[in-house]
Design a protein around this motif. Sequence first.
Motif, short mmCIF file in Angstrom:
data_model
loop_
_atom_site.label_atom_id
_atom_site.label_comp_id
_atom_site.label_asym_id
_atom_site.label_seq_id
_atom_site.Cartn_x
_atom_site.Cartn_y
_atom_site.Cartn_z
N VAL A 178 -4.06 10.51 -0.20
CA VAL A 178 -3.78 11.94 -0.27
C VAL A 178 -4.59 12.62 0.84
CG1 VAL A 178 -3.95 14.03 -1.68
CG2 VAL A 178 -3.34 11.86 -2.75
N LEU A 179 -3.88 13.37 1.68
CA LEU A 179 -4.49 14.00 2.85
C LEU A 179 -4.47 15.51 2.73
CD1 LEU A 179 -2.63 11.86 5.54
CD2 LEU A 179 -4.99 11.55 4.76
N ASN A 180 -5.45 16.15 3.34
CA ASN A 180 -5.46 17.61 3.47
C ASN A 180 -5.15 17.94 4.91
OD1 ASN A 180 -6.15 18.35 0.82
ND2 ASN A 180 -8.29 17.82 1.22
N PRO A 181 -4.02 18.56 5.18
CA PRO A 181 -3.69 18.90 6.56
C PRO A 181 -4.69 19.93 7.10
CG PRO A 181 -1.97 19.65 5.07
CD PRO A 181 -2.99 18.96 4.25
N ASN A 236 11.93 18.57 -7.92
CA ASN A 236 11.97 17.50 -8.91
C ASN A 236 10.86 16.49 -8.66
OD1 ASN A 236 14.49 18.11 -10.46
ND2 ASN A 236 15.32 18.07 -8.39
N GLU A 237 9.99 16.35 -9.62
CA GLU A 237 8.83 15.48 -9.46
C GLU A 237 9.21 14.00 -9.35
OE1 GLU A 237 4.88 14.58 -11.99
OE2 GLU A 237 5.43 16.68 -11.77
N LYS A 238 10.30 13.59 -9.98
CA LYS A 238 10.62 12.16 -9.99
C LYS A 238 11.32 11.68 -8.72
CE LYS A 238 14.88 12.77 -12.64
NZ LYS A 238 15.64 12.35 -13.76
N TYR A 239 11.80 12.59 -7.88
CA TYR A 239 12.47 12.19 -6.65
C TYR A 239 11.49 12.16 -5.49
CZ TYR A 239 16.77 12.65 -9.21
OH TYR A 239 17.76 12.48 -10.14
N VAL A 240 11.67 11.19 -4.60
CA VAL A 240 10.76 10.99 -3.47
C VAL A 240 11.56 10.76 -2.19
CG1 VAL A 240 8.87 10.08 -4.88
CG2 VAL A 240 10.56 8.51 -3.95
N PHE A 241 10.85 10.79 -1.06
CA PHE A 241 11.46 10.49 0.23
C PHE A 241 11.58 8.98 0.40
CE2 PHE A 241 9.30 14.58 1.03
CZ PHE A 241 10.37 15.32 1.48
N ASP A 242 12.63 8.53 1.06
CA ASP A 242 12.73 7.09 1.32
C ASP A 242 11.82 6.71 2.49
OD1 ASP A 242 14.12 7.41 3.80
OD2 ASP A 242 16.03 7.48 2.76
N ILE A 290 0.81 -1.21 0.00
CA ILE A 290 0.00 0.00 0.00
C ILE A 290 0.85 1.27 0.00
CG2 ILE A 290 -2.00 -1.08 1.06
CD1 ILE A 290 -1.11 0.18 3.71
N TYR A 291 2.14 1.14 -0.06
CA TYR A 291 3.04 2.29 -0.06
C TYR A 291 3.09 2.92 -1.44
CZ TYR A 291 7.21 5.11 0.47
OH TYR A 291 8.09 6.16 0.49
N ASP A 292 2.80 4.21 -1.51
CA ASP A 292 2.91 4.97 -2.75
C ASP A 292 3.84 6.15 -2.47
OD1 ASP A 292 2.53 6.90 -4.83
OD2 ASP A 292 0.65 5.93 -5.37
N ALA A 293 5.02 6.12 -3.03
CA ALA A 293 6.04 7.13 -2.73
C ALA A 293 5.61 8.53 -3.15
CB ALA A 293 7.35 6.75 -3.42
N GLN A 294 4.90 8.65 -4.27
CA GLN A 294 4.45 9.98 -4.71
C GLN A 294 3.40 10.56 -3.75
OE1 GLN A 294 5.63 12.04 -6.92
NE2 GLN A 294 7.12 10.63 -7.75
N ILE A 295 2.49 9.71 -3.29
CA ILE A 295 1.48 10.18 -2.33
C ILE A 295 2.15 10.58 -1.03
CG2 ILE A 295 -0.45 9.42 -0.87
CD1 ILE A 295 -1.51 7.85 -3.28
N ALA A 296 3.09 9.78 -0.57
CA ALA A 296 3.83 10.11 0.66
C ALA A 296 4.54 11.45 0.51
CB ALA A 296 4.81 9.00 0.99
N LYS A 297 5.19 11.65 -0.63
CA LYS A 297 5.89 12.91 -0.88
C LYS A 297 4.92 14.08 -0.86
CE LYS A 297 8.22 15.35 -4.64
NZ LYS A 297 8.80 15.24 -5.98
N GLU A 298 3.80 13.95 -1.56
CA GLU A 298 2.81 15.03 -1.61
C GLU A 298 2.28 15.35 -0.21
OE1 GLU A 298 -1.61 15.81 -3.53
OE2 GLU A 298 -0.34 14.26 -4.40
#
Length: 192
Positions: free
Chosen positions: A93-96, A65-71, A24-32
Amino acid sequence: MNLKKEIIFPFITHFRNSFVCMKIYDAQIAKENILNFFKKSGITIEDFANILGTSDRWIKYIQANEKYVFDVEIVKKASAFFIVEYNIMSSTVLNPPNNLRQVLQKKHSKNPEYSKILNDIPSISFIIENILAIDEDFKNANGLELKYIKNIIKKYYPNMKLTTLSSELKKSTVIESSKSPIKINKNLYKLK
């Protein structure tokens, strides 16, 4: 033979749990999510980098950079700081909340490191979007020069240095910048 089953079974269980988390891990969602929560928290990029155990340069690089994400480890640290479950932070995707800074101040009040960071003066971009944008003097104006905007911000934070205010106002998504029709080399700022 029973001993082997007891050793193998926990390994398989652990492997299954890890697989479920990674599924269930999505790196782009986590980054956003991390970048949105960071923006709403009002902490400086330097302090945020220290919390995550990385450099502010790397965070700026990821932002640009859109292609880089957090580990994964950094996502876990960010989840713990923002008090959001890791599985949710990395899959939805969350809204703080608008009062995220106050929520974090309350939740981290007993942690001296986080408490100091959250009780320091917030970042200029946070002040622009969460304080200046709702200030009645600014909202009612049809465009203000930088010196008047500084006076408005100084009502809330009298000791704040506003050396990068002009560039932050131009980068802001809620502020519109235009040339002054009366004065040469002066910009006027108002809400979009």
